[in-house]
Design a protein around this motif. Structure first.
Motif, PDB file in Angstrom:
ATOM      1  N   THR A  65       0.825  -1.199   0.000  1.00 53.06           N
ATOM      2  CA  THR A  65       0.000   0.000   0.000  1.00 53.06           C
ATOM      3  C   THR A  65       0.862   1.253   0.000  1.00 53.06           C
ATOM      4  O   THR A  65       2.040   1.231   0.345  1.00 53.06           O
ATOM      5  N   LYS A  66       0.228   2.342  -0.424  1.00 52.55           N
ATOM      6  CA  LYS A  66       0.807   3.671  -0.268  1.00 52.55           C
ATOM      7  C   LYS A  66      -0.151   4.470   0.616  1.00 52.55           C
ATOM      8  O   LYS A  66      -1.347   4.558   0.323  1.00 52.55           O
ATOM      9  N   ILE A  67       0.401   5.031   1.686  1.00 47.34           N
ATOM     10  CA  ILE A  67      -0.420   5.649   2.723  1.00 47.34           C
ATOM     11  C   ILE A  67      -0.095   7.129   2.808  1.00 47.34           C
ATOM     12  O   ILE A  67       1.075   7.535   2.885  1.00 47.34           O
ATOM     13  N   ASN A  68      -1.155   7.930   2.826  1.00 43.82           N
ATOM     14  CA  ASN A  68      -1.021   9.375   2.989  1.00 43.82           C
ATOM     15  C   ASN A  68      -1.219   9.706   4.461  1.00 43.82           C
ATOM     16  O   ASN A  68      -2.285   9.491   5.025  1.00 43.82           O
ATOM     17  N   VAL A  69      -0.141  10.243   5.102  1.00 49.00           N
ATOM     18  CA  VAL A  69      -0.235  10.635   6.512  1.00 49.00           C
ATOM     19  C   VAL A  69      -0.069  12.147   6.651  1.00 49.00           C
ATOM     20  O   VAL A  69       0.206  12.652   7.744  1.00 49.00           O
ATOM     21  N   GLY A  70      -0.219  12.859   5.551  1.00 51.61           N
ATOM     22  CA  GLY A  70      -0.133  14.315   5.616  1.00 51.61           C
ATOM     23  C   GLY A  70       1.257  14.852   5.362  1.00 51.61           C
ATOM     24  O   GLY A  70       1.460  16.078   5.433  1.00 51.61           O
ATOM     25  N   ASN A  71       2.225  13.978   5.055  1.00 55.17           N
ATOM     26  CA  ASN A  71       3.578  14.437   4.739  1.00 55.17           C
ATOM     27  C   ASN A  71       3.713  14.668   3.246  1.00 55.17           C
ATOM     28  O   ASN A  71       2.809  14.412   2.449  1.00 55.17           O
ATOM     29  N   ASP A  72       4.886  15.133   2.857  1.00 60.09           N
ATOM     30  CA  ASP A  72       5.115  15.420   1.431  1.00 60.09           C
ATOM     31  C   ASP A  72       5.139  14.152   0.596  1.00 60.09           C
ATOM     32  O   ASP A  72       4.785  14.163  -0.583  1.00 60.09           O
ATOM     33  N   GLU A  73       5.569  13.033   1.210  1.00 60.33           N
ATOM     34  CA  GLU A  73       5.673  11.782   0.481  1.00 60.33           C
ATOM     35  C   GLU A  73       4.729  10.735   1.069  1.00 60.33           C
ATOM     36  O   GLU A  73       4.449  10.728   2.274  1.00 60.33           O
ATOM     37  N   LEU A  74       4.261   9.854   0.184  1.00 59.73           N
ATOM     38  CA  LEU A  74       3.449   8.739   0.638  1.00 59.73           C
ATOM     39  C   LEU A  74       4.338   7.657   1.240  1.00 59.73           C
ATOM     40  O   LEU A  74       5.492   7.490   0.841  1.00 59.73           O
ATOM     41  N   LEU A  75       3.811   6.928   2.219  1.00 56.89           N
ATOM     42  CA  LEU A  75       4.562   5.862   2.871  1.00 56.89           C
ATOM     43  C   LEU A  75       4.231   4.527   2.220  1.00 56.89           C
ATOM     44  O   LEU A  75       3.058   4.199   1.983  1.00 56.89           O
ATOM     45  N   ASP A  76       5.289   3.745   1.922  1.00 60.14           N
ATOM     46  CA  ASP A  76       5.102   2.371   1.448  1.00 60.14           C
ATOM     47  C   ASP A  76       4.987   1.459   2.674  1.00 60.14           C
ATOM     48  O   ASP A  76       5.907   1.387   3.496  1.00 60.14           O
ATOM     49  N   ILE A  77       3.868   0.779   2.784  1.00 58.33           N
ATOM     50  CA  ILE A  77       3.645  -0.108   3.933  1.00 58.33           C
ATOM     51  C   ILE A  77       3.042  -1.411   3.432  1.00 58.33           C
ATOM     52  O   ILE A  77       2.068  -1.403   2.657  1.00 58.33           O
ATOM     53  N   VAL A  78       3.626  -2.532   3.865  1.00 57.42           N
ATOM     54  CA  VAL A  78       3.091  -3.846   3.536  1.00 57.42           C
ATOM     55  C   VAL A  78       2.114  -4.243   4.647  1.00 57.42           C
ATOM     56  O   VAL A  78       2.435  -4.144   5.835  1.00 57.42           O
ATOM     57  N   CYS A  79       0.932  -4.688   4.243  1.00 62.81           N
ATOM     58  CA  CYS A  79      -0.127  -5.009   5.212  1.00 62.81           C
ATOM     59  C   CYS A  79      -0.740  -6.356   4.872  1.00 62.81           C
ATOM     60  O   CYS A  79      -0.926  -6.690   3.694  1.00 62.81           O
ATOM     61  N   GLY A  80      -1.077  -7.128   5.924  1.00 65.88           N
ATOM     62  CA  GLY A  80      -1.684  -8.445   5.712  1.00 65.88           C
ATOM     63  C   GLY A  80      -3.149  -8.496   6.087  1.00 65.88           C
ATOM     64  O   GLY A  80      -3.757  -9.569   6.074  1.00 65.88           O
ATOM     65  N   ALA A  81      -3.778  -7.344   6.424  1.00 63.30           N
ATOM     66  CA  ALA A  81      -5.182  -7.347   6.861  1.00 63.30           C
ATOM     67  C   ALA A  81      -6.108  -7.555   5.668  1.00 63.30           C
ATOM     68  O   ALA A  81      -5.936  -6.924   4.616  1.00 63.30           O
ATOM     69  N   PRO A  82      -7.108  -8.425   5.799  1.00 64.33           N
ATOM     70  CA  PRO A  82      -8.018  -8.684   4.666  1.00 64.33           C
ATOM     71  C   PRO A  82      -8.917  -7.499   4.334  1.00 64.33           C
ATOM     72  O   PRO A  82      -9.443  -7.436   3.216  1.00 64.33           O
ATOM     73  N   ASN A  83      -9.138  -6.571   5.298  1.00 60.98           N
ATOM     74  CA  ASN A  83     -10.055  -5.453   5.043  1.00 60.98           C
ATOM     75  C   ASN A  83      -9.343  -4.205   4.530  1.00 60.98           C
ATOM     76  O   ASN A  83      -9.949  -3.144   4.429  1.00 60.98           O
ATOM     77  N   CYS A  84      -8.049  -4.325   4.237  1.00 57.84           N
ATOM     78  CA  CYS A  84      -7.316  -3.172   3.701  1.00 57.84           C
ATOM     79  C   CYS A  84      -7.779  -2.913   2.258  1.00 57.84           C
ATOM     80  O   CYS A  84      -7.824  -3.836   1.428  1.00 57.84           O
ATOM     81  N   ARG A  85      -8.121  -1.643   1.949  1.00 56.32           N
ATOM     82  CA  ARG A  85      -8.610  -1.309   0.610  1.00 56.32           C
ATOM     83  C   ARG A  85      -8.364   0.173   0.334  1.00 56.32           C
ATOM     84  O   ARG A  85      -8.164   0.977   1.247  1.00 56.32           O
ATOM     85  N   GLN A  86      -8.412   0.502  -0.913  1.00 58.10           N
ATOM     86  CA  GLN A  86      -8.142   1.884  -1.325  1.00 58.10           C
ATOM     87  C   GLN A  86      -9.239   2.823  -0.798  1.00 58.10           C
ATOM     88  O   GLN A  86     -10.419   2.495  -0.799  1.00 58.10           O
ATOM     89  N   GLY A  87      -8.803   3.996  -0.300  1.00 56.29           N
ATOM     90  CA  GLY A  87      -9.738   5.000   0.206  1.00 56.29           C
ATOM     91  C   GLY A  87     -10.059   4.860   1.682  1.00 56.29           C
ATOM     92  O   GLY A  87     -10.749   5.716   2.244  1.00 56.29           O
ATOM     93  N   LEU A  88      -9.583   3.798   2.337  1.00 55.94           N
ATOM     94  CA  LEU A  88      -9.891   3.564   3.749  1.00 55.94           C
ATOM     95  C   LEU A  88      -9.042   4.466   4.634  1.00 55.94           C
ATOM     96  O   LEU A  88      -7.852   4.659   4.383  1.00 55.94           O
ATOM     97  N   LYS A  89      -9.668   5.037   5.658  1.00 53.48           N
ATOM     98  CA  LYS A  89      -8.928   5.780   6.674  1.00 53.48           C
ATOM     99  C   LYS A  89      -8.492   4.783   7.748  1.00 53.48           C
ATOM    100  O   LYS A  89      -9.308   4.004   8.265  1.00 53.48           O
TER     101      LYS A  89
END
Length: 800
Positions: A65-89
């Motif tokens: 995933t690429k995660i927006n935490v309000g910084n200039d760059e997106l964070l690359d994070i590997v996740c194993g949760a089945p409910n992870c999806r685009q647009g989720l907070k």
């Protein structure tokens, strides 16, 4: 009752910190059991948004995933949760974050893919919520916000252990009201806006058990969306109160119960046939509960039913058949007042205990049902949508609780508290508690509010005034009392001293009944008619005892039949001797009650021992024990053992005990005939003595000791065999010579050298002067005086 501090402070916000608030609540009678944080200790976790979510190239169960935490760059994070999806907070633990258990987040590679953080679940943040994946935050959650601030996790839960009488505090409304009273702080209650009916649908309500259900409200809500999710703020408030989120309808009813204190229930409207009937269960009626278990209802159980079947156990548990499911579109909301007596104990009889029954069996505010219905409708429509009908109300106004007016007297208030509280403070305290207060000449009259079931008498009001005023504010004063020392006579003989002596000499104390068998008693006391009880326990316990001996003899027989050959018993108790006319009603003044001391010995004179000769007890064994008791009085020489007869004792082996010329008791060997009647085995020796003869002891006075030596002279005298040796010894001391200090019999002889009918007594005389050493002439004169006195008074002569 468990609640979060932040939720309470939404209602009332005193200046006290957490610990001070908990102490204040405890001192007010609502004991705080535990204060616990709502989440684990962690830092560096913020709100993020999943911008991209793709499959990991080398792992089926991982996503990149690429995660927006309000910084200039997106964070690359590997996740194993089945409910992870685009647009989720989501909750993002960035590199450097520290999670509960001192777990630090570092840069990592998972199957070759870089990961600069972690998407967190509730469990990983130390939050007690069951979930299968990462936290799903609302869509409007602000990106970059610290998750502790966003979820208000800098909070604690406070668990209060309430006594059964304080059911009014089983809600945030009640607790806030209590804290407001304690701190003289206003309480801000949420505004409840009545929901206008937008549809005409309604269900009829009929109450057939008016004593058990005084008010029942029902409201139809149609077209609700059960797939909607309860807002996170509601889920958190429920969680921090110990209730997990289930679905919007259940969550709303639970939330209203916690907030307002009114348990509610929702039925699937489509499964209700006809109207609602509140009635007692029918014989043999069964109900399948929401948990799948079937309950066999008894006729004392109140149920909510429709025209054909039971839908729920009223105030306890809902039924599975009418329960709300994800397919439900139309519901019926219930809000009712059930009498505590109708609910109390019913849940336990079925092995159940629910939050609803816990409140109903302690008492719910009877004025709360309509407001709770409006609050639940308002929340439900806001979360699930739909249209609401009008509220249908059925009630029995004659059976609704009415609060009595209680009088509080100033004198009673001051007397119980031990402190005078100013009138204005008492007025303010009662008013803040919700009472309608009227001032009177003697004090106050107060009518308790509808939510205070426990205020019923004057002492209840005094307790309220005391605890709200603060027990710490009542000054401590040492009690004062005028004490009078009990009269103590040193000459009084303590019964315990006699008991201890007899126990030390091998006796056991017995306690027998004051009722005896009349025929047995007649063998011991034949010439006195006993008092016969009109309603005896049994035939062999029908007469009041005239002597303690029947009970002791039966006890000896009981022990001997159980292989206890050596028995030594004593008893202290009353005997009851009738006096005067006993033909009318029995009165205390025609029965003489005398305290007696009695004893009995039987069997071997000593315990079995290889160095001791086995011998059966005799008269002198018990006489020695009794003389030891008499010696405690310091007046042993004033007691005389005189040969006598007694109907219960063996002729020639019986003596009367005399004191001051009066017979105060008897001692002797039991008559053989009585041994057979009582079933005794072998010789038995008994005594019985009036307690008043020995209840006073001689108090010795201090005297100087002679500095001069004592002298002993032995004499042998011939006396008639019938003459008591005690009389001879007493005559020696009564010779009138002050030099004679003591006389002791040390030998008795009959036989060769002593004519028949005579006996030889050897007596030791102790002579001493307080002024000088005795000369032989002094001693001879004193001994001659003793011999002369014996001859003159008793006919005793000196033996050749």
């Amino acid at each position: 009752m468990k609640f979060s501090e932040s939720w309470l402070r939404e209602w009332v916000n005193p200046a006290n910190d957490t610990n001070a608030l908990a102490h204040q609540i405890t001192m007010a009678g609502l004991e705080v059991d535990e204060i616990a944080p709502v989440a684990g200790e962690f830092s560096g976790v913020v709100v993020g948004e999943v911008v991209e979510c793709g499959q990991h190239p080398d792992a089926d169960k991982l996503r990149v995933t690429k995660i927006n935490v309000g910084n200039d760059e997106l964070l690359d994070i590997v996740c194993g949760a089945p409910n992870c999806r685009q647009g989720l907070k989501v909750a993002v633990a960035m590199v450097g974050a520290v999670l509960p258990g001192d777990f630090k987040i570092k840069k990592a590679k998972l199957r070759g893919q870089p990961s600069f953080g972690m998407l967190c679940s509730f469990t990983e943040l130390g939050i007690d919520v069951e979930s299968d994946g990462i936290i799903e935050l609302p869509a409007d959650a602000p990106i970059g916000t610290d998750i502790r601030d966003y979820l208000a996790l800098n909070d604690v839960t406070i668990d209060v252990d309430l006594t059964p009488n304080r059911a009014d505090c089983l809600s945030l409304r009640g607790l806030a009201r209590e804290v407001g009273v304690l701190n003289r702080t206003d309480v801000t209650e949420p505004t409840i806006t009545p929901v206008a009916a937008s549809i005409e649908d309604k269900v009829s309500v009929r109450i057939d058990a008016a004593q058990a259900c005084q008010r029942y409200l029902g409201r139809v809500v149609k077209n609700v969306d059960l797939n909607a999710q309860s807002p996170l703020w509601m889920q958190e408030k429920l969680r921090r109160s110990g209730i997990r989120s289930i679905d919007p309808v259940v969550d709303v009813t639970n939330y209203v119960m916690l907030e307002q204190g009114q348990p509610m229930h929702a039925f699937d409207l489509g499964k209700i046939e006809g109207g609602i009937v509140v009635r007692l269960a029918e014989e043999g009626e069964a109900l399948t509960l929401l948990d799948g278990n079937e309950a066999k209802l008894n006729t004392q159980t109140l149920v909510i039913a429709d025209e054909k079947k039971a839908l729920a156990m009223a105030g306890i548990f809902g039924g599975q058949e009418s329960g709300v499911t994800t397919e439900t579109q139309d519901i019926l909301l219930e809000s009712a007042f059930f009498a505590p007596e109708a609910i109390r104990g019913r849940a336990r009889s079925y092995g159940l205990h629910t939050d609803s029954s816990h409140r109903f069996e302690r008492g719910v505010d009877p004025a709360l049902q309509a407001a709770a219905m409006e609050r639940a409708t308002e929340l439900l429509l806001a979360i699930c949508g739909g249209e609401a009908g009008e509220i249908v109300t059925a009630e029995s106004t004659n059976t609704l609780p009415v609060r009595d007016t209680v009088t509080l007297r100033r004198t009673k208030l001051d007397g119980l508290l031990g402190h005078a509280i100013d009138n204005k403070d008492v007025d303010a305290i009662l008013t803040r508690l919700g009472c309608a207060v009227t001032t009177t000449d003697q004090g106050w009259e107060a009518t308790a509010p509808s939510w205070r079931f426990d205020i019923a008498i004057e002492q209840d009001l005094i307790e309220e005034v005391g605890r709200i005023y603060g027990y710490d504010n009542i000054p401590t004063r040492a009690p004062k009392a005028a004490l009078t020392m009990r009269e103590y006579k040193e000459a009084a003989m303590p019964l315990k001293r006699v008991r201890d002596l007899l126990v030390d000499r091998g006796f056991h104390e017995a306690i027998t009944y004051s009722f005896v068998e009349p025929k047995q008693q007649a063998l011991i006391v034949p010439n006195v008619a006993p008092l016969i009880l009109p309603s005896p326990i049994s035939a062999d316990m029908s007469a009041m005892r005239l002597s303690l001996l029947p009970g002791l003899l039966n006890t000896v027989a009981y022990n001997q039949k159980r292989q206890q050959p050596r028995v030594r018993l004593f008893e202290f108790g009353l005997r009851f001797t009738p006096e005067g006319d006993m033909s009318g009603d029995i009165r205390q003044d025609n029965i003489r009650q005398e305290r007696m001391l009695a004893g009995v010995i039987a069997g071997p004179s000593s315990e079995e021992h290889w160095d001791l000769t086995s011998a059966t007890v005799d008269f002198f064994d018990l006489k020695g024990d009794l003389e030891a008791v008499l010696e405690l009085t310091g007046q042993l020489n004033d007691f005389r053992f005189v040969s006598a007869s007694h109907p219960a004792m063996h002729p020639g082996q019986t003596a009367a005990i005399e004191f001051d010329g009066n017979v105060v008791g008897h001692i002797g060997t039991l008559h053989p005939e009585l041994e057979r009647e009582f079933g005794l085995n072998g010789r038995t020796v008994v005594f019985e003595l009036e307690w008043q003869a020995i209840d006073t002891r001689f108090i010795p006075e201090a005297a100087g000791l002679s500095k001069f030596p004592a002298n002993r002279r032995d004499i042998a005298v011939i006396a008639d065999e019938s003459l008591a040796s005690g009389d001879v010894v007493a005559a020696c001391l009564q010779s009138g010579n002050a030099l004679i200090k003591d006389a002791q019999l040390f030998d008795l002889y009959t036989g060769k050298g002593v004519e028949d009918g005579k006996k030889s007594l050897a007596i030791a005389l102790i002579l001493q002067s307080d002024e000088r050493t005795l000369e032989e002439a002094d001693i001879s004169d004193a001994v001659s005086g003793v011999v002369h006195n014996l001859s003159e008074k008793l006919g005793v002569v000196l033996r050749d």
